[in-house]
Design an enzyme around this catalytic site. Structure first.
Site, PDB file in Angstrom:
ATOM      1  N   SER A 134       0.836  -1.208   0.000  1.00  0.00           N
ATOM      2  CA  SER A 134       0.000   0.000   0.000  1.00  0.00           C
ATOM      3  C   SER A 134       0.871   1.259   0.000  1.00  0.00           C
ATOM      4  CB  SER A 134      -0.884  -0.014   1.248  1.00  0.00           C
ATOM      5  OG  SER A 134      -0.056  -0.002   2.399  1.00  0.00           O
ATOM      6  N   CYS A 177      -3.168  -4.258  -8.060  1.00  0.00           N
ATOM      7  CA  CYS A 177      -2.818  -2.838  -8.134  1.00  0.00           C
ATOM      8  C   CYS A 177      -3.094  -2.298  -9.524  1.00  0.00           C
ATOM      9  CB  CYS A 177      -1.350  -2.639  -7.783  1.00  0.00           C
ATOM     10  SG  CYS A 177      -0.266  -3.352  -9.010  1.00  0.00           S
TER      11      CYS A 177
END
Ligand code: NAD
Length: 485
Positions: free
Chosen positions: A233, A288
């Site tokens: 993240s 992602c």
């Protein structure tokens, strides 16, 4: 075989010095399969002492590994690739079991990892450097030199592929590598270690240290680790980047994303429907590169109708896997609830899906589509990381690009169109490192490199391809003159 069977794998440890070590004094963490929400293994929550052990093994192994001819190093990669192919089905089952992907998705991720191994097998060619006469009797040579002991920290969503973005390039260029995989999906990393050892990799060249934040901090603080690559993240990417560079390490930290997929009325229907669904729902949206916002330009209602119809037919456990944890499931449901509260329409609702009988107890969510969202809503701004597509409608391509450009992230952007002019406009104006034209998941294949821009990446360069090679090496320049005869 595409079905998953529940398998208990017992207590796992760290891989240090060519063997599995079970540290006796550290706490253990259960690894749970998203298919049933049940524990399948335990791993140690390692700290500084365990990391020190891995760094010692790597430091001892490095001088000989650095001096091993590159041709011998690439031979290990050739054997490693053959072993991955031998155990392909077993690895796919393990990836699916620990991550929740379907078996075909797991196989796709192994294939993309093998691409990087193949790139590393070409290093006898790639690593040969350059030489040129720069003046009469004077030559300049540029040589790639390994850094020493390096480390990688990886996320849960691709337990084989993301570690393989780093390991083959770092090791084949002569470094010793320590991996700290996600504590949620650490088992595939140990399989990589076993196969590398079977392929003939000397002990200490590759280690796996399991754990969470403490083991990451031990890496970013360790004086003998020269470079750190991170994928996860943005919040943690920024922390790892700051800590590593504050300790004068080279760092490349890839973060989260909010990718936009622009659809214009002239888009080809089948290509668009397949591309939007595979990008937003594939791997249960835990990519992602997932396109989580579709920006429909002008009249695209018929396309939206087809996307909803086809998404509603996805079968859980067959076409789509589970999400990683109960916490992730609750967070994703909370974001769908919030979209509804903020005034968007839930035109396909996966919050209470029918769970396949044999996967009772797992972390299941059905495909969800949120329509008529405004660009300011949370669902259009924040990474959801679940099987949720948010649709924003606009009146012009320029307005659509403004929305894409307004995101602080910059991993990927795609456009679906049959117009060359539209595709050129989007590829020239998107604020993203990876652009797809009629491709929903525009992952570049080696030797092209993977990497986003903006808040999707901290540090310079990309993680794979020749850019990855630059990250894991130093360039030595040698200028030579000999006396004339
Ligand atoms: P995460 O950031 O929670 O965890 C990644 C790694 O960091 C794990 O190994 C974890 O143990 C460690 N970690 C977690 N919290 C930490 C802390 N406070 N300090 C130090 N280390 C910590 O990410 P995740 O949930 O495993 O993965 C999902 C995220 O990864 C998504 O945001 C996704 O977009 C991103 N991702 C990005 C890419 C890319 O190429 N840009 C690729 C895959 C995943």
């Amino acid at each position: 075989m595409n079905s998953i069977s529940f398998t208990e794998l017992g207590d796992k440890g760290n891989w240090i010095g060519g063997a599995l070590l079970l540290p006796s004094k550290v706490e253990k963490l259960e690894v749970t399969t998203p298919y049933w929400g049940r524990a399948i293994a335990t791993i140690p929550l390692s700290g500084r002492a365990e990391l020190d052990g891995a760094v010692e093994a790597a430091t001892a192994a490095w001088p000989e590994w650095r001096d091993t001819p590159v041709g011998d190093r690439t031979q290990i990669m050739f054997r490693f690739k053959a072993l991955m192919e031998r155990d392909y089905d077993q690895i796919a089952h393990l990836v699916a079991l620990e991550n929740g992907k379907t078996v075909p998705e797991a196989k796709g991720s192994i294939d993309r990892g093998i691409d990087v191994v193949e790139f590393a097998t070409s290093f006898t060619n790639v690593l040969r450097g350059n030489v040129m006469n720069v003046s009469n009797g004077v030559s300049c040579e540029a040589l790639y030199e390994p850094l020493g002991v390096v480390a990688g920290i990886t996320p849960f969503n691709f337990p084989i592929m993301v570690p393989l973005w780093m390991i083959p390039i770092a090791i084949t260029s002569g470094n010793c590598f320590i991996l700290k995989p996600s504590e949620q999906t650490p088992l595939s990393a140990l399989k990589i270690a076993e196969l590398l050892t079977e392929a003939g990799l000397p002990d200490g060249v590759f280690s796996v240290v399991n754990g969470t934040r403490n083991s990451v901090e031990a890496i970013t603080d360790h004086p003998n680790i020269s470079a750190v690559a991170f994928v996860g993240s943005s919040k943690v990417a920024e922390i790892v980047y700051s800590q590593s560079t504050a300790n004068t390490k080279r760092a490349l930290c890839l973060g989260g994303a909010k990718n936009h997929l622009i659809v214009v009325p002239d888009a080809e229907e089948k290509m668009t429907v397949d591309g939007v669904i595979s990008s937003s729902m594939g791997s249960a949206g835990q990519r992602c590169m997932a396109a989580s916002v579709m920006v429909g330009v002008e009249e695209v209602q018929a396309l939206i109708h087809s996307i909803v119809k086809a998404s509603a037919q996805l079968k859980l456990g067959e076409d789509m896997g589970a999400v990683i944890s109960a916490t992730a499931r609750e967070r994703i449901i909370g974001m769908i609830d919030k979209a509804e509260e903020q005034g968007a329409s839930i035109i396909l609702d996966g919050r209470n899906p029918q769970v396949p009988n044999h996967y009772e107890g797992g972390y299941w969510l059905g495909p969800t589509i949120i329509d008529h969202a405004s660009p300011e809503m949370t669902c259009a701004q924040e990474e959801i990381f679940g099987p949720v597509l948010t649709i924003v409608r606009t009146e012009s391509l320029q307005e659509a690009m403004k929305i894409e450009n307004g995101s602080p992230y910059g991993n990927a952007a795609s456009v679906f169109t049959t117009s060359g002019a539209v595709s050129r406009y989007v590829s020239e104006h998107a604020s993203a490192g990876m652009v797809g034209i009629n491709i929903g998941v525009p992952v570049p294949r080696d030797p092209f490199s993977f990497g986003g821009w903006n808040q999707s990446k901290f540090g310079h360069g990309d993680i794979t391809g020749t850019s990855g090679l630059s990250f894991w090496t130093n360039l030595r320049k040698v200028t030579t003159r000999w006396p004339a005869n």
